[in-house]
Design a protein around this motif. Sequence first.
Motif, PDB file in Angstrom:
ATOM      1  N   LEU A  43       0.780  -0.880   0.443  1.00 40.56           N
ATOM      2  CA  LEU A  43       0.711   0.895   0.273  1.00 40.56           C
ATOM      3  C   LEU A  43       0.791   0.865  -0.263  1.00 40.56           C
ATOM      4  CD1 LEU A  43      -2.521   1.299   0.484  1.00 40.56           C
ATOM      5  CD2 LEU A  43      -1.960   0.782   2.801  1.00 40.56           C
ATOM      6  N   ALA A  44       2.084   0.997   1.038  1.00 42.99           N
ATOM      7  CA  ALA A  44       2.833   2.388   0.735  1.00 42.99           C
ATOM      8  C   ALA A  44       3.433   2.779  -0.494  1.00 42.99           C
ATOM      9  CB  ALA A  44       4.140   2.372   1.950  1.00 42.99           C
ATOM     10  N   ARG A  45       3.707   1.513  -0.941  1.00 39.82           N
ATOM     11  CA  ARG A  45       4.404   1.713  -2.755  1.00 39.82           C
ATOM     12  C   ARG A  45       3.797   2.943  -3.450  1.00 39.82           C
ATOM     13  NH1 ARG A  45       9.407  -0.499  -4.866  1.00 39.82           N
ATOM     14  NH2 ARG A  45       9.062  -0.648  -7.075  1.00 39.82           N
ATOM     15  N   GLU A  46       2.471   1.958  -3.593  1.00 44.77           N
ATOM     16  CA  GLU A  46       0.969   2.624  -4.500  1.00 44.77           C
ATOM     17  C   GLU A  46       1.374   4.190  -4.266  1.00 44.77           C
ATOM     18  OE1 GLU A  46      -0.006   1.150  -7.743  1.00 44.77           O
ATOM     19  OE2 GLU A  46       1.867  -0.379  -6.632  1.00 44.77           O
ATOM     20  N   VAL A  47       1.001   4.105  -3.247  1.00 40.74           N
ATOM     21  CA  VAL A  47       0.611   5.289  -2.724  1.00 40.74           C
ATOM     22  C   VAL A  47       1.745   6.654  -2.641  1.00 40.74           C
ATOM     23  CG1 VAL A  47       0.337   7.098  -0.446  1.00 40.74           C
ATOM     24  CG2 VAL A  47      -0.560   4.653  -0.673  1.00 40.74           C
ATOM     25  N   ASN A  48       2.533   6.218  -2.758  1.00 38.90           N
ATOM     26  CA  ASN A  48       3.910   6.731  -3.022  1.00 38.90           C
ATOM     27  C   ASN A  48       4.268   7.196  -4.507  1.00 38.90           C
ATOM     28  OD1 ASN A  48       6.483   8.176  -3.148  1.00 38.90           O
ATOM     29  ND2 ASN A  48       7.576   6.439  -2.949  1.00 38.90           N
ATOM     30  N   HIS A  49       3.646   6.317  -5.124  1.00 38.00           N
ATOM     31  CA  HIS A  49       3.721   5.757  -7.183  1.00 38.00           C
ATOM     32  C   HIS A  49       2.985   7.444  -7.236  1.00 38.00           C
ATOM     33  CE1 HIS A  49       6.041   3.294  -7.757  1.00 38.00           C
ATOM     34  NE2 HIS A  49       5.807   2.149  -7.504  1.00 38.00           N
ATOM     35  N   TYR A  50       1.217   6.534  -7.064  1.00 36.25           N
ATOM     36  CA  TYR A  50       0.516   8.080  -6.664  1.00 36.25           C
ATOM     37  C   TYR A  50      -0.071   9.244  -6.389  1.00 36.25           C
ATOM     38  CZ  TYR A  50      -1.316   3.851  -9.734  1.00 36.25           C
ATOM     39  OH  TYR A  50      -1.429   2.605 -10.555  1.00 36.25           O
ATOM     40  N   HIS A  51       0.291   9.105  -5.461  1.00 33.21           N
ATOM     41  CA  HIS A  51       1.001  10.273  -4.816  1.00 33.21           C
ATOM     42  C   HIS A  51       2.082  10.948  -4.318  1.00 33.21           C
ATOM     43  CE1 HIS A  51      -3.658   9.835  -4.011  1.00 33.21           C
ATOM     44  NE2 HIS A  51      -3.354   8.956  -3.768  1.00 33.21           N
ATOM     45  N   GLY A  52       2.829  10.678  -4.546  1.00 32.77           N
ATOM     46  CA  GLY A  52       4.783  10.578  -3.963  1.00 32.77           C
ATOM     47  C   GLY A  52       5.421  11.670  -5.422  1.00 32.77           C
ATOM     48  N   GLU A  53       6.893  11.168  -4.811  1.00 30.34           N
ATOM     49  CA  GLU A  53       7.532  11.377  -5.905  1.00 30.34           C
ATOM     50  C   GLU A  53       8.163  10.593  -6.573  1.00 30.34           C
ATOM     51  OE1 GLU A  53       7.574  13.012  -2.333  1.00 30.34           O
ATOM     52  OE2 GLU A  53       6.212  14.347  -3.055  1.00 30.34           O
ATOM     53  N   LYS A  54       7.740   9.322  -6.463  1.00 29.29           N
ATOM     54  CA  LYS A  54       8.612   8.262  -6.530  1.00 29.29           C
ATOM     55  C   LYS A  54       7.629   7.441  -7.750  1.00 29.29           C
ATOM     56  CE  LYS A  54      10.713   3.729  -6.841  1.00 29.29           C
ATOM     57  NZ  LYS A  54      10.994   2.699  -5.420  1.00 29.29           N
ATOM     58  N   PRO A  55       7.684   7.691  -9.546  1.00 32.68           N
ATOM     59  CA  PRO A  55       6.846   7.495 -10.294  1.00 32.68           C
ATOM     60  C   PRO A  55       7.170   5.703 -10.343  1.00 32.68           C
ATOM     61  CG  PRO A  55       7.950   8.672 -11.387  1.00 32.68           C
ATOM     62  CD  PRO A  55       8.661   8.996  -9.598  1.00 32.68           C
ATOM     63  N   LYS A  57       8.136   2.542 -12.418  1.00 32.41           N
ATOM     64  CA  LYS A  57       9.051   2.329 -13.426  1.00 32.41           C
ATOM     65  C   LYS A  57       7.988   1.554 -14.462  1.00 32.41           C
ATOM     66  CE  LYS A  57      12.365   0.850 -10.735  1.00 32.41           C
ATOM     67  NZ  LYS A  57      13.977  -0.296 -10.496  1.00 32.41           N
ATOM     68  N   ALA A  58       8.531   1.426 -15.817  1.00 39.39           N
ATOM     69  CA  ALA A  58       7.727   0.894 -16.655  1.00 39.39           C
ATOM     70  C   ALA A  58       7.304  -0.478 -16.602  1.00 39.39           C
ATOM     71  CB  ALA A  58       8.199   1.221 -18.284  1.00 39.39           C
ATOM     72  N   THR A  59       8.352  -0.799 -16.004  1.00 37.66           N
ATOM     73  CA  THR A  59       8.327  -2.664 -16.156  1.00 37.66           C
ATOM     74  C   THR A  59       7.373  -3.157 -15.323  1.00 37.66           C
ATOM     75  OG1 THR A  59      10.302  -2.492 -14.706  1.00 37.66           O
ATOM     76  CG2 THR A  59       9.828  -3.063 -17.433  1.00 37.66           C
ATOM     77  N   GLU A  60       6.426  -1.560 -14.015  1.00 43.05           N
ATOM     78  CA  GLU A  60       5.874  -2.252 -13.140  1.00 43.05           C
ATOM     79  C   GLU A  60       4.723  -2.506 -12.970  1.00 43.05           C
ATOM     80  OE1 GLU A  60       7.093  -0.703  -8.643  1.00 43.05           O
ATOM     81  OE2 GLU A  60       7.978   0.853 -10.439  1.00 43.05           O
ATOM     82  N   GLU A  61       4.146  -3.344 -12.675  1.00 43.90           N
ATOM     83  CA  GLU A  61       2.968  -3.787 -12.525  1.00 43.90           C
ATOM     84  C   GLU A  61       2.201  -2.827 -11.347  1.00 43.90           C
ATOM     85  OE1 GLU A  61      -0.122  -7.445 -10.774  1.00 43.90           O
ATOM     86  OE2 GLU A  61       1.860  -8.258 -10.245  1.00 43.90           O
ATOM     87  N   GLU A  62       0.930  -3.021 -13.034  1.00 40.81           N
ATOM     88  CA  GLU A  62      -0.172  -1.895 -12.142  1.00 40.81           C
ATOM     89  C   GLU A  62      -0.788  -1.868 -11.143  1.00 40.81           C
ATOM     90  OE1 GLU A  62      -2.140   1.639 -12.887  1.00 40.81           O
ATOM     91  OE2 GLU A  62      -0.186   0.891 -14.223  1.00 40.81           O
ATOM     92  N   ARG A  63      -1.495  -1.634  -9.824  1.00 39.26           N
ATOM     93  CA  ARG A  63      -1.581  -2.080  -9.221  1.00 39.26           C
ATOM     94  C   ARG A  63      -2.720  -0.493  -8.700  1.00 39.26           C
ATOM     95  NH1 ARG A  63       1.405  -6.466  -5.595  1.00 39.26           N
ATOM     96  NH2 ARG A  63      -0.098  -8.300  -6.505  1.00 39.26           N
ATOM     97  N   THR A  64      -3.262  -0.815  -7.583  1.00 32.91           N
ATOM     98  CA  THR A  64      -4.209   0.282  -7.205  1.00 32.91           C
ATOM     99  C   THR A  64      -4.151   0.735  -5.213  1.00 32.91           C
ATOM    100  OG1 THR A  64      -6.685  -0.568  -6.852  1.00 32.91           O
ATOM    101  CG2 THR A  64      -5.524   0.619  -9.434  1.00 32.91           C
ATOM    102  N   VAL A  65      -4.738   1.461  -4.958  1.00 33.37           N
ATOM    103  CA  VAL A  65      -4.466   1.875  -3.729  1.00 33.37           C
ATOM    104  C   VAL A  65      -5.724   0.790  -3.397  1.00 33.37           C
ATOM    105  CG1 VAL A  65      -4.839   3.359  -1.319  1.00 33.37           C
ATOM    106  CG2 VAL A  65      -3.212   3.709  -3.849  1.00 33.37           C
TER     107      VAL A  65
END
Length: 111
Positions: A43-55, A57-65
């Motif tokens: 969950l922390a990783r997803e929040v960081n991807h969508y709301h933080g500074e860490k986009p 990677k193109a190879t990472e699986e799409e998941r949602t909060v």
Amino acid sequence: MSTPIYNTNQIQKRVDDYISQFKEGYFSPLSLMARLTEEVGELAREVNHYHGEKPKKATEEERTVEEELGDIIFVLSCFANSLDLDLSEAFEISMNKIEIRDKNRWTPKNK
């Protein structure tokens, strides 16, 4: 298709119905704690991807909060069921504590 609405008792029963199909049953509390920690990390990783500074990677699986929150609810239900605890009662205890302890902690909105 409408989204189903569950109360905590229904969630716990649905999880128990699922887990009860298997001989292995529930994991031990320590294993469930490790699994819960893993899910909170996801969950922390997803929040960081969508709301933080860490986009992502193109190879990472799409998941949602939302998906990660659902995983946490599942593991919490497993944890509660394995210890024969009622999540509704646990929530009530927590809210009573918070409402008393923190009643003057925050600035109320004007009504």
